[in-house]
Design a protein around this motif. Structure first.
Motif, PDB file in Angstrom:
ATOM      1  N   TYR A  14       0.833  -1.207   0.000  1.00 39.82           N
ATOM      2  CA  TYR A  14       0.000   0.000   0.000  1.00 39.82           C
ATOM      3  C   TYR A  14       0.870   1.262   0.000  1.00 39.82           C
ATOM      4  N   LEU A  15       1.912   1.280   0.839  1.00 37.82           N
ATOM      5  CA  LEU A  15       2.808   2.439   0.892  1.00 37.82           C
ATOM      6  C   LEU A  15       3.608   2.586  -0.400  1.00 37.82           C
ATOM      7  N   HIS A  16       4.023   1.455  -0.971  1.00 40.22           N
ATOM      8  CA  HIS A  16       4.741   1.472  -2.247  1.00 40.22           C
ATOM      9  C   HIS A  16       3.845   2.089  -3.331  1.00 40.22           C
ATOM     10  N   SER A  17       2.585   1.672  -3.359  1.00 40.28           N
ATOM     11  CA  SER A  17       1.626   2.230  -4.316  1.00 40.28           C
ATOM     12  C   SER A  17       1.450   3.731  -4.095  1.00 40.28           C
ATOM     13  N   ASP A  18       1.401   4.150  -2.830  1.00 36.06           N
ATOM     14  CA  ASP A  18       1.255   5.575  -2.505  1.00 36.06           C
ATOM     15  C   ASP A  18       2.410   6.405  -3.056  1.00 36.06           C
ATOM     16  N   CYS A  19       3.635   5.894  -2.892  1.00 36.87           N
ATOM     17  CA  CYS A  19       4.811   6.631  -3.373  1.00 36.87           C
ATOM     18  C   CYS A  19       4.760   6.806  -4.886  1.00 36.87           C
ATOM     19  N   LEU A  20       4.378   5.751  -5.598  1.00 36.07           N
ATOM     20  CA  LEU A  20       4.275   5.826  -7.058  1.00 36.07           C
ATOM     21  C   LEU A  20       3.151   6.762  -7.481  1.00 36.07           C
ATOM     22  N   TYR A  21       2.032   6.684  -6.781  1.00 35.53           N
ATOM     23  CA  TYR A  21       0.864   7.530  -7.047  1.00 35.53           C
ATOM     24  C   TYR A  21       1.209   9.006  -6.874  1.00 35.53           C
ATOM     25  N   ALA A  22       1.982   9.319  -5.841  1.00 28.13           N
ATOM     26  CA  ALA A  22       2.358  10.709  -5.563  1.00 28.13           C
ATOM     27  C   ALA A  22       3.153  11.315  -6.707  1.00 28.13           C
ATOM     28  N   LEU A  55      -8.585   2.649  -4.046  1.00 28.57           N
ATOM     29  CA  LEU A  55      -8.439   1.963  -5.335  1.00 28.57           C
ATOM     30  C   LEU A  55      -9.240   2.638  -6.451  1.00 28.57           C
ATOM     31  N   PRO A  56     -10.500   3.039  -6.228  1.00 25.65           N
ATOM     32  CA  PRO A  56     -11.213   3.755  -7.294  1.00 25.65           C
ATOM     33  C   PRO A  56     -10.553   5.092  -7.656  1.00 25.65           C
ATOM     34  N   LEU A  57      -9.927   5.753  -6.666  1.00 25.05           N
ATOM     35  CA  LEU A  57      -9.243   7.016  -6.957  1.00 25.05           C
ATOM     36  C   LEU A  57      -8.000   6.773  -7.802  1.00 25.05           C
ATOM     37  N   ARG A  58      -7.291   5.675  -7.512  1.00 25.07           N
ATOM     38  CA  ARG A  58      -6.151   5.311  -8.360  1.00 25.07           C
ATOM     39  C   ARG A  58      -6.601   5.140  -9.815  1.00 25.07           C
ATOM     40  N   GLU A  59      -7.722   4.450  -9.987  1.00 24.49           N
ATOM     41  CA  GLU A  59      -8.235   4.189 -11.327  1.00 24.49           C
ATOM     42  C   GLU A  59      -8.675   5.485 -12.002  1.00 24.49           C
ATOM     43  N   GLN A  60      -9.315   6.365 -11.237  1.00 22.92           N
ATOM     44  CA  GLN A  60      -9.772   7.643 -11.781  1.00 22.92           C
ATOM     45  C   GLN A  60      -8.593   8.500 -12.236  1.00 22.92           C
ATOM     46  N   ALA A  61      -7.533   8.568 -11.426  1.00 27.12           N
ATOM     47  CA  ALA A  61      -6.355   9.343 -11.797  1.00 27.12           C
ATOM     48  C   ALA A  61      -5.704   8.773 -13.056  1.00 27.12           C
ATOM     49  N   HIS A 156      -7.843  18.816 -13.771  1.00 21.20           N
ATOM     50  CA  HIS A 156      -8.052  17.917 -12.656  1.00 21.20           C
ATOM     51  C   HIS A 156      -6.910  18.026 -11.653  1.00 21.20           C
ATOM     52  N   PHE A 157      -7.077  17.335 -10.520  1.00 23.17           N
ATOM     53  CA  PHE A 157      -6.166  17.445  -9.386  1.00 23.17           C
ATOM     54  C   PHE A 157      -5.068  16.394  -9.442  1.00 23.17           C
ATOM     55  N   PHE A 158      -3.825  16.873  -9.560  1.00 25.70           N
ATOM     56  CA  PHE A 158      -2.658  16.006  -9.531  1.00 25.70           C
ATOM     57  C   PHE A 158      -1.667  16.587  -8.522  1.00 25.70           C
ATOM     58  N   SER A 159      -0.550  15.933  -8.319  1.00 23.41           N
ATOM     59  CA  SER A 159       0.472  16.501  -7.435  1.00 23.41           C
ATOM     60  C   SER A 159       0.921  17.845  -7.991  1.00 23.41           C
ATOM     61  N   TYR A 182      -1.311  21.492  -3.732  1.00 25.12           N
ATOM     62  CA  TYR A 182      -1.609  20.092  -3.414  1.00 25.12           C
ATOM     63  C   TYR A 182      -0.353  19.234  -3.487  1.00 25.12           C
ATOM     64  N   HIS A 183      -0.105  18.477  -2.410  1.00 23.67           N
ATOM     65  CA  HIS A 183       1.066  17.619  -2.302  1.00 23.67           C
ATOM     66  C   HIS A 183       0.885  16.336  -3.110  1.00 23.67           C
ATOM     67  N   PHE A 184      -0.348  15.905  -3.252  1.00 25.26           N
ATOM     68  CA  PHE A 184      -0.698  14.593  -3.797  1.00 25.26           C
ATOM     69  C   PHE A 184      -1.803  14.771  -4.837  1.00 25.26           C
ATOM     70  N   PRO A 185      -1.989  13.832  -5.733  1.00 25.40           N
ATOM     71  CA  PRO A 185      -3.207  13.858  -6.557  1.00 25.40           C
ATOM     72  C   PRO A 185      -4.441  13.815  -5.656  1.00 25.40           C
ATOM     73  N   ALA A 186      -5.507  14.436  -6.099  1.00 22.57           N
ATOM     74  CA  ALA A 186      -6.746  14.456  -5.307  1.00 22.57           C
ATOM     75  C   ALA A 186      -7.951  14.355  -6.243  1.00 22.57           C
ATOM     76  N   PRO A 187      -8.100  13.212  -6.935  1.00 22.04           N
ATOM     77  CA  PRO A 187      -9.187  13.096  -7.917  1.00 22.04           C
ATOM     78  C   PRO A 187     -10.580  13.206  -7.315  1.00 22.04           C
ATOM     79  N   HIS A 188     -10.701  12.996  -5.999  1.00 20.07           N
ATOM     80  CA  HIS A 188     -12.022  13.152  -5.370  1.00 20.07           C
ATOM     81  C   HIS A 188     -12.472  14.611  -5.376  1.00 20.07           C
ATOM     82  N   LEU A 189     -11.561  15.556  -5.688  1.00 25.82           N
ATOM     83  CA  LEU A 189     -11.929  16.977  -5.754  1.00 25.82           C
ATOM     84  C   LEU A 189     -12.146  17.467  -7.191  1.00 25.82           C
TER      85      LEU A 189
END
Length: 218
Positions: A14-22, A55-61, A156-159, A182-189
């Motif tokens: 999960y943390l590995h995925s977060d780092c890549l997502y950021a 997971l849905p936010l990852r897919e949306q981004a 849209h919202f990205f890092s 924004y520090h991180f992607p935020a597709p929910h916004l």
């Protein structure tokens, strides 16, 4: 550099995925998170809830990133977008403003900046790993505008996204003079906040901010 037997543990994956997502490696971030076995995390309800939410936010981004990359490539050859340099903790943070997608927001931000109303203000609301929001300017110099949320060209919202706050979360029709980095992607916004720029240099400085850091110059 961690061995696979550690990387594949759900809480590490999960943390590995977060780092890549950021850092906008959305396909790999999604692949890693979607491969986590939810049955393997029984007894960790917090992690399970987080995975089901993210997971849905990852897919949306992942779905919207290609459009953002194309826009960035197109605008890299243009001189139409204003560039702004912030100084935070003695370090430069450079912004590109989206004059085509959010012309009124950009114009209001630049006018307020040229008056010096943002200089010296603290970032009074910093959520590490999410965003840094600057305090509102003095009442006499703050503004309210119709928002540019949800128009065809909305970004849209990205890092590194720069966004103006809405007057109230239940009313997206008006924005005010407070803005956030924004520090991180935020597709929910997406389509819920007024995106008007992005950080092009200095994102690590933004991510290292702490409560009360000051905008020294702009």
């Amino acid at each position: 550099t961690l061995p696979d037997e550690i990387l594949n543990r759900p809480e590490i994956a999960y943390l590995h995925s977060d780092c890549l997502y950021a850092d906008h490696h959305f396909q790999k971030a999604y692949d890693i998170m979607s491969a986590i076995d939810l049955d393997a995390i029984e007894g960790k309800p917090g992690l399970a809830r987080r995975l089901k939410f993210m997971l849905p936010l990852r897919e949306q981004a992942l779905e919207t990133w290609q459009r953002e990359r194309e826009l960035q490539a197109l605008q890299s050859n243009s001189t139409m977008n204003p560039l702004v340099r912030l100084t935070i903790n003695g370090k430069p943070v450079e912004l590109e403003l989206f004059a085509d997608e959010a012309p009124n927001t950009v114009a209001a931000f630049l006018a307020t900046t040229r008056r010096g109303d943002y200089e010296g203000l603290a970032f009074g609301d910093i959520h590490t790993g999410f965003r840094s929001m600057i305090d509102a300017p003095a009442q006499s110099t703050s503004f309210t505008l119709p928002s540019e949320i949800g128009i065809e060209k909305s970004r849209h919202f990205f890092s590194g996204t720069v966004s103006m706050q809405v007057e109230h979360p239940s009313d997206l029709s008006k924005i005010n003079s407070q803005w956030s980095l924004y520090h991180f992607p935020a597709p929910h916004l997406n389509d819920k906040r007024n995106v008007f720029g992005r950080v092009t240099s200095g994102l690590e400085t933004v991510r290292n901010m702490r409560q009360g850091d000051v905008l020294e110059s702009i």
